[in-house]
Write an enzyme that holds these catalytic residues in place. Structure first.
Site, PDB file in Angstrom:
ATOM      1  N   ARG A  51       6.358  -1.991 -19.379  1.00 16.83           N
ATOM      2  CA  ARG A  51       6.503  -3.200 -18.558  1.00 16.83           C
ATOM      3  C   ARG A  51       7.904  -3.787 -18.704  1.00 16.83           C
ATOM      4  NH1 ARG A  51       4.786  -7.520 -20.794  1.00 16.83           N
ATOM      5  NH2 ARG A  51       2.869  -6.591 -21.594  1.00 16.83           N
ATOM      6  N   TYR A 103       9.581 -13.721   7.199  1.00 17.19           N
ATOM      7  CA  TYR A 103       8.378 -12.895   7.100  1.00 17.19           C
ATOM      8  C   TYR A 103       7.183 -13.807   6.800  1.00 17.19           C
ATOM      9  CZ  TYR A 103       4.937  -9.772   5.093  1.00 17.19           C
ATOM     10  OH  TYR A 103       3.773  -9.121   4.812  1.00 17.19           O
ATOM     11  N   ASP A 175      17.305 -12.719   1.822  1.00 19.03           N
ATOM     12  CA  ASP A 175      16.418 -11.568   1.987  1.00 19.03           C
ATOM     13  C   ASP A 175      17.087 -10.668   3.018  1.00 19.03           C
ATOM     14  OD1 ASP A 175      14.511  -9.742   2.789  1.00 19.03           O
ATOM     15  OD2 ASP A 175      12.832 -11.128   2.541  1.00 19.03           O
TER      16      ASP A 175
END
Ligand code: P1T
Length: 383
Positions: A51, A103, A175
């Site tokens: 992780r 989005y 983005d």
């Protein structure tokens, strides 16, 4: 003599992708291990636990950082996980200014999830710099813009948005999914953070979900990494490997998709049933020249267009034969969808209407098919 920095296509093929040192394998192996031998407690050979870090994920991060010319990259399990990690840099009570046609999932994250933890946000047409500036408050800590936007393909002046953010003591996150690093490098224009849904152009084959946060700010990078390790939204090693494989052809794919999208945009402009075409390459003079300055030799592989209403849009989508009716974008196969009914359905209708997103909007992601075949398919579907 200073050494010339390798070009973008060269970096796409080679950055983070050196042959395996041990075996000479030209394609680096996938490291599936979830944990790593310690030569004594805390005496690591570079990795500790899957992780926290993984060699395949590290190669992907190195590659993406080279493409965006960023000092740091953190690869995530999806674009939404990357977006959430940036938002989680904020504190309860902080305010975010958001592009009004983002989005739908990004809007939903703020509206339905993060607002419960005390984040506030205002949606604004970020291509209108005066409106962007006016939306900032004393507690604004983040300006979040897409450019080009999803789904109206508006172009936001990233350098000017960075200036506005910094004047208000806020960070600018871009983005850049619709442009991909092949066409746009927001950090070089003054943005603090770049986010990608690598599910799209970076992967390029509709077979891997991923996301990335890139920055050259050491403190932001450290906090994003800490957050990722604490929360756990990490991509699998196989997904990282698939992304590295896809990225090797990013430059040629995006170049061809941009050429075809421009041809299709011009064709749609002449069609009697098409009311408006949204694409930076055919936008009004100001937006087009901004895109020409800001984007690097192409306007991207996504465009959208309006037909009269939702009923007509559904009819056209149902008649497509070659172009697949599906969400997502940026892949080798062309995809079409109805934002109002699909990708942006979680945005309330009045917010959509205010942003100029009509129920008759159709979004098209242009793939690598012959452009004449794509136009032929659109022609019969619009007939
Ligand atoms: O799907 P995911 O990898 O989690 O990425 C989310 C995301 C973030 N940013 C932008 C600009 C996006 O377009 C997306 C995902 N978009 C779609 C699935 C879509 O069809 O628009």
């Amino acid at each position: 003599m200073t050494e010339r920095q390798p070009g973008f296509a060269t970096r796409s093929v080679h950055a983070g992708q050196d042959p395996d040192l041990q075996t000479g394998a030209v394609v680096p192996p996938i490291h599936m291990a979830t944990t790593f031998l310690q030569d004594g407690v805390g005496n690591l050979r570079g990795f500790e636990y899957g992780r926290t870090g993984n060699p395949t994920r590290q190669r992907l991060a190195e590659c993406l950082a080279a493409l965006e010319e960023a000092r740091h990259c953190c690869a995530f399990s999806s674009g939404m996980a990357a977006t959430a990690a940036v938002m989680m840099l904020l504190e309860p009570g902080d305010h975010v200014v958001l592009t009004d046609d983002v989005y739908g999932g990004t809007y939903r994250l703020l509206d339905a999830v993060l607002s419960r933890f005390g984040l506030r946000f205002t949606s604004v047409d970020a291509s209108d710099l005066a409106a962007l500036n006016a939306a900032c408050e004393p507690s604004t800590k983040l300006l979040w813009v897409e450019s080009p936007t999803n789904p109206l393909l508006r172009v936001v002046d990233i350098a000017a948005a960075a200036h506005i953010a910094h004047e208000h003591g806020a960070l600018l996150a871009v983005d850049s999914t619709f442009a991909s690093p092949a066409l746009q490098r927001p950090l070089a224009l003054g943005a603090d953070i770049v986010v990608h849904s690598s599910t799209k152009f970076l992967g390029g084959h509709s077979d891997v979900l991923g996301g990335a946060v890139l920055t050259s700010d050491d403190s932001v990078a450290e906090r994003v990494r800490f957050q990722q390790n604490a929360v756990g939204a990490v991509p699998s090693p196989f997904d990282c490997w698939l992304l590295l494989r896809g990225i090797r052809t990013l430059e040629v794919r995006v170049r061809r998709q941009s050429e075809s999208a421009l041809t299709i945009a011009h064709w749609l402009l002449e069609h009697p049933l098409v009311q408006r075409v949204h694409y930076p390459g055919v936008a009004a003079d100001g937006a087009r020249s901004l895109a020409e300055r800001q984007m690097l030799g192409g306007f991207g592989g996504v465009l959208s267009f309006d037909v009269s209403d939702a009923h007509r849009a559904k009819e056209v989508l149902a008649k497509l034969r070659l172009i697949t009716l599906a969400e997502s974008l940026g892949a080798v196969e062309s995809l079409a969808e109805s934002p109002a009914l699909m990708t942006h359905a979680s945005v309330p209708e009045e917010v959509r209407r205010k942003a100029g997103l009509s129920n008759g909007l159709i979004r098209l992601s242009v793939g690598l098919e012959d452009v004449d075949d794509l136009i032929g398919d659109l022609d019969q579907a619009l007939d």
